[in-house]
Design a protein around this motif. Structure first.
Motif, PDB file in Angstrom:
ATOM      1  N   MET A  11      42.575 -52.898   2.608  1.00  0.00           N
ATOM      2  CA  MET A  11      41.449 -52.698   3.516  1.00  0.00           C
ATOM      3  C   MET A  11      41.202 -53.962   4.345  1.00  0.00           C
ATOM      4  SD  MET A  11      40.719 -49.620   3.079  1.00  0.00           S
ATOM      5  CE  MET A  11      39.107 -49.258   3.694  1.00  0.00           C
ATOM      6  N   LEU A  20      43.909 -53.877   7.036  1.00  0.00           N
ATOM      7  CA  LEU A  20      43.581 -52.871   8.056  1.00  0.00           C
ATOM      8  C   LEU A  20      42.419 -53.328   8.931  1.00  0.00           C
ATOM      9  CD1 LEU A  20      43.929 -49.549   6.037  1.00  0.00           C
ATOM     10  CD2 LEU A  20      45.423 -50.374   7.844  1.00  0.00           C
ATOM     11  N   GLU A  44      39.016 -44.337  13.211  1.00  0.00           N
ATOM     12  CA  GLU A  44      39.542 -44.936  11.997  1.00  0.00           C
ATOM     13  C   GLU A  44      38.716 -44.641  10.750  1.00  0.00           C
ATOM     14  OE1 GLU A  44      40.182 -49.108  12.581  1.00  0.00           O
ATOM     15  OE2 GLU A  44      42.113 -48.735  13.566  1.00  0.00           O
ATOM     16  N   PHE A  84      40.364 -44.739   6.890  1.00  0.00           N
ATOM     17  CA  PHE A  84      39.840 -45.779   6.008  1.00  0.00           C
ATOM     18  C   PHE A  84      39.201 -45.149   4.771  1.00  0.00           C
ATOM     19  CE2 PHE A  84      40.637 -48.761   9.314  1.00  0.00           C
ATOM     20  CZ  PHE A  84      40.535 -50.024   8.763  1.00  0.00           C
TER      21      PHE A  84
END
Length: 175
Positions: free
Chosen positions: A58, A61, A119, A123
């Motif tokens: 995460m 990203l 996103e 996510f």
């Protein structure tokens, strides 16, 4: 970066009469504004992710998303600054508070909202798969990849389109 073009002030005619192409001028403004913004945004995203104890994937990203969004917002700023230049001003603070500055802020917020909105589902899926220990199916990975490709395409548009429009707008202005 929005006021970067307007800061040339009434001496903008020198830029126009020089052998420097407006395209190169705007890209120089873009690159000179990008580096400090990129460093600041990446420091902020990494520190906030560390404080929130975000997982490794995460964090990566989020860092990549902020990297691309910094490119997009910088280009939107330079492009919108070229679309709505304000060469006559008494105080530099007047430049971003005009109509062009408001439009820049609205377009930037719309851009950020679209990227975050696109996103959010990938996510969420990645986060939930890590939290619950569930594997993501190949079909979902394909959809996640498709959404990230759409975000990448949106970022390319956000970098190229405002600067191209800004170049056309500056070329159509009288010196």
């Amino acid at each position: 970066v929005f006021p970067a073009v307007s800061l040339e002030g009434e001496a903008f005619w020198i830029v126009r009469s020089s052998p420097l192409k407006l395209r190169d001028f705007l890209w120089a403004k873009f690159w000179s504004g990008l580096l400090p913004l990129l460093i600041l945004s990446e420091i902020l995203i990494v520190l906030s992710n560390v404080l929130l104890k975000v997982s490794g994937i995460m964090m990566v990203l989020g860092g990549v998303t902020v990297l691309f969004m910094t490119f997009g917002i910088t280009a939107i700023g330079v492009g919108m600054g070229a679309i709505f230049p304000r060469f006559r001003y008494e105080n530099v603070a007047q430049i971003p508070t005009g109509f062009g500055g408001i439009v820049f802020m609205l377009v930037s917020m719309l851009y950020i909202g679209i990227v975050v909105g696109l996103e959010s589902w990938p996510f969420y899926r990645i986060f939930m798969s890590q939290a619950l220990g569930i594997t993501i199916t190949p079909a979902r990975w394909f959809l996640i990849g498709l959404i990230f490709a759409a975000v990448l395409g949106l970022n390319v548009i956000a970098v190229v389109l405002p600067i191209r429009i800004g170049i056309k707008r500056l070329l159509s202005r009288e010196i």
